[in-house]
Design a protein around this motif. Structure first.
Motif, PDB file in Angstrom:
ATOM      1  N   ARG A 123     -33.983 -70.778 -26.679  1.00 56.29           N
ATOM      2  CA  ARG A 123     -32.745 -70.531 -27.519  1.00 56.29           C
ATOM      3  C   ARG A 123     -33.195 -69.878 -28.700  1.00 56.29           C
ATOM      4  O   ARG A 123     -34.218 -69.679 -29.094  1.00 56.29           O
ATOM      5  N   VAL A 124     -32.239 -69.336 -28.878  1.00 54.57           N
ATOM      6  CA  VAL A 124     -32.113 -68.293 -30.432  1.00 54.57           C
ATOM      7  C   VAL A 124     -31.061 -68.753 -31.318  1.00 54.57           C
ATOM      8  O   VAL A 124     -29.989 -68.953 -30.814  1.00 54.57           O
ATOM      9  N   LEU A 148     -22.059 -60.819 -26.280  1.00 55.38           N
ATOM     10  CA  LEU A 148     -23.254 -60.138 -25.667  1.00 55.38           C
ATOM     11  C   LEU A 148     -23.972 -61.149 -24.735  1.00 55.38           C
ATOM     12  O   LEU A 148     -24.524 -60.652 -23.577  1.00 55.38           O
ATOM     13  N   PHE A 149     -24.435 -62.070 -25.379  1.00 49.57           N
ATOM     14  CA  PHE A 149     -25.339 -62.997 -24.911  1.00 49.57           C
ATOM     15  C   PHE A 149     -24.605 -63.614 -23.346  1.00 49.57           C
ATOM     16  O   PHE A 149     -25.141 -63.769 -22.552  1.00 49.57           O
ATOM     17  N   LEU A 194     -32.077 -63.653 -23.418  1.00 50.81           N
ATOM     18  CA  LEU A 194     -32.309 -63.942 -24.876  1.00 50.81           C
ATOM     19  C   LEU A 194     -32.991 -62.410 -25.352  1.00 50.81           C
ATOM     20  O   LEU A 194     -32.558 -61.749 -26.533  1.00 50.81           O
ATOM     21  N   LEU A 195     -34.126 -62.130 -24.787  1.00 51.18           N
ATOM     22  CA  LEU A 195     -34.671 -60.848 -25.035  1.00 51.18           C
ATOM     23  C   LEU A 195     -34.225 -59.640 -24.868  1.00 51.18           C
ATOM     24  O   LEU A 195     -34.577 -58.797 -25.546  1.00 51.18           O
ATOM     25  N   ARG A 215     -34.534 -66.477 -35.022  1.00 48.09           N
ATOM     26  CA  ARG A 215     -35.500 -67.625 -34.482  1.00 48.09           C
ATOM     27  C   ARG A 215     -35.579 -67.783 -33.248  1.00 48.09           C
ATOM     28  O   ARG A 215     -34.276 -68.564 -32.620  1.00 48.09           O
ATOM     29  N   PHE A 216     -36.644 -67.591 -32.276  1.00 43.98           N
ATOM     30  CA  PHE A 216     -36.713 -68.038 -30.846  1.00 43.98           C
ATOM     31  C   PHE A 216     -37.230 -69.429 -30.761  1.00 43.98           C
ATOM     32  O   PHE A 216     -38.275 -69.705 -32.037  1.00 43.98           O
TER      33      PHE A 216
END
Length: 281
Positions: free
Chosen positions: A36-37, A56-57, A90-91, A276-277
């Motif tokens: 999760r981000v 984008l995600f 996510l990355l 925040r990841f």
């Protein structure tokens, strides 16, 4: 809230950053790790670009939620969006999404700042931003201006007629003839003429210009121009341009400018977005 960038345009941003994938993430074998981000404002800002960032995600397989839509005024610490998905997604996406929001929010925040100062001083004049955004970033810049409470002065050469001194270099005709040519070519369009002196302003207003773009006039020169034109029973719209920013916008409005034209929001410092990841178990 509509997005400024298409899916194809958003995917091009990722292709620019990772044309052959994310080497570090692939090397660590993190492809399927769930995570999760959360993205949040590090400082007060007028938010812009959360819709594009969320998309984008989504384009790369994550689910995303917009918490603060574009145009929202937030304080430091406010969450802007969240996304859930595989670590590889996510990355891959987070830095592009973060940067997009930071730059778009810098424009919208500076526009909002200037507009707020104008309204606080009792002025209703619009802040109109120019087409001098970074090449290739026009669509997102326009969205940011609008979300900050501004309007667009010109979005491109095909939209409006603006007679610059640079055009006049190549013409050996009277101001009446220049204005007449443009009137004949596009009779339903308003004609804007950039002028650099009171004498030019009087000449172009007499020839029938609808809007005078007063280039690099001081507030006192704007005031004098307005009084002189009114004495001559000429009433074009006065758009002041060249160096208009948060420090002098109210002074130009006090002087009687009808429209404030500025490129300053495109050069505002970017607003910081915290990322925040966390790992989903």
């Amino acid at each position: 809230m509509l997005r400024a960038l298409s899916d194809d345009a958003l995917q091009e941003l990722i292709q620019e950053d990772a044309p052959y994938g994310d080497m570090t993430t692939m090397g660590l074998g993190l492809a399927d790790a769930p995570g999760r981000v959360v993205m949040a404002a590090r400082q007060p800002m007028t938010v812009c670009g959360t819709e594009e960032a969320a998309r984008l995600f989504e384009l790369y397989g994550a689910s995303a939620t917009v918490i603060a839509p574009s145009g929202t005024h937030v304080l430091a610490g406010a969450e802007l969006l969240s996304a859930h998905g595989r670590a590889s997604t996510l990355l891959l996406v987070w830095k592009v999404a973060q940067t997009l929001m930071e730059y778009a929010s810098s424009i919208s925040s500076e526009v909002a700042r200037i507009v707020t100062e104008l309204r606080a001083a009792g002025h209703a004049q619009p802040l109109a931003c120019t087409r001098k955004s970074f090449p290739g970033a026009r669509a997102l810049s326009v969205k940011a201006v609008l979300q900050g409470g501004g309007i667009m002065h010109r979005m491109g050469l095909s939209e409006t007629m603006l007679l610059f001194p640079e055009h006049r270099v190549f013409l050996d005709v009277s101001t009446d003839d220049m204005v007449g040519r443009l009137r004949k070519y596009q009779p339903e369009k308003r004609l804007v003429v950039e002028v650099g002196s009171l004498e030019e302003a009087l000449a172009m207003a007499t020839s029938g210009a609808d809007v005078l773009q007063l280039e690099r006039f001081t507030p006192e020169a704007v005031r004098q121009c307005k009084m002189t034109l009114h004495t001559s029973r000429l009433h074009p719209t006065l758009a002041v341009a060249g160096g208009v920013n948060a420090a002098n916008a109210v002074a130009y409005a006090d002087a009687g400018a009808d429209i404030l034209v500025s490129s300053a929001p495109y050069h505002a410092p970017s607003r910081d977005v915290e990322v925040r990841f966390s790992r989903d178990v």
